[in-house]
Design an enzyme around this catalytic site. Structure first.
Site, PDB file in Angstrom:
ATOM      1  CB  CYS A  82      -0.994  -0.060   0.872  1.00 26.33           C
ATOM      2  SG  CYS A  82      -2.187   1.075   0.939  1.00 26.33           S
ATOM      3  CG  HIS A 186      -4.378  -3.412   2.489  1.00 24.42           C
ATOM      4  ND1 HIS A 186      -3.386  -2.903   3.283  1.00 24.42           N
ATOM      5  CD2 HIS A 186      -4.882  -2.049   1.954  1.00 24.42           C
ATOM      6  CE1 HIS A 186      -3.345  -1.473   3.397  1.00 24.42           C
ATOM      7  NE2 HIS A 186      -4.224  -0.956   2.723  1.00 24.42           N
ATOM      8  CD  GLU A 188      -2.742  -6.008   4.641  1.00 23.28           C
ATOM      9  OE1 GLU A 188      -2.946  -4.913   4.874  1.00 23.28           O
ATOM     10  OE2 GLU A 188      -1.884  -6.226   3.702  1.00 23.28           O
TER      11      GLU A 188
END
EC number: 4.3.2.10
Length: 212
Positions: A82, A186, A188
């Site tokens: 990011c 992202h 994650e």
């Protein structure tokens, strides 16, 4: 011997969620808050949430910027996430400070006339431009999660590894340059697709991070 991952902690990253993502894949990153914490690291992760200039200010306060540049010059693996992707570039329209300059190019605000709302927030499929350690041409279509108002514009077209649609425009989603890579989305927070990409990156590291 397992991989020693260093997670750069400069006060602006979503560190907990990134740590949890690697934990689920059997890895426990160590937090890097100053240059001495780099000792023994095999690869680094540079996450980030927030604005460009405060992030650069915070990185400067850690004393890590010269070490990150040397790390890249030594062709050692680093993954930006990011805002971490944007910091790798030379500058940003969001601020006045110089970026890390590890990748040639600049960060610009998402186009207002593209017919989409800013910030770009939500799920979008990746348009793979070049196979890389996180994503191969044979992989299933990856839907990933974005939250951003700015996007990088690499100077060299071959640096662009994947793009995503933003209204009528296409914006940078991934960049890759030898052992330096980054994603605007992202991983994650991108469910199975994101986990698969992080696993692929870890597997690549385990193989010695081959180039090409």
């Amino acid at each position: 011997m397992g991989l020693h991952l260093g997670l750069i902690d400069y006060g602006m990253g979503n560190l907990h969620s990134v740590e949890k993502a690697f934990n689920r894949l059997g890895h426990q990153p160590s937090r890097v808050v100053n240059p001495s914490d780099l000792d023994g690291c095999d690869a680094l992760v540079l996450p980030g949430v927030g604005s460009f200039d405060p992030a650069i200010d915070n990185l400067q306060s850690t004393g890590l910027i010269p070490d990150l540049k040397r790390w890249n010059e030594a062709d050692r693996p680093l993954l930006g996430i990011c805002l971490g992707l944007q910091l790798l570039f030379e500058s940003s329209a969001e601020g006045r400070l110089e970026g890390l300059g590890l990748i040639k190019g600049h960060v610009e605000r998402l186009p207002i006339g593209a017919g989409a709302r800013i910030p770009h927030m939500g799920w979008a499929p990746l348009d793979l431009r070049r196979a890389n350690p996180m994503l191969a041409a044979a992989d299933p279509l990856a839907w990933v999660y974005f939250v951003h108002s700015y996007a990088a514009v690499p100077e060299r077209p071959e640096t662009l590894a994947a793009a995503a649609s933003f209204g009528s425009s296409s914006v940078t989603a991934m960049v890759w340059q030898r052992r330096l890579g980054a994603c605007q989305f992202h991983p994650e927070k991108s469910s199975d697709s994101g986990s698969a990409m992080l696993k692929r990156w870890l597997d690549w590291l385990q193989r010695g991070a081959p180039i090409g």
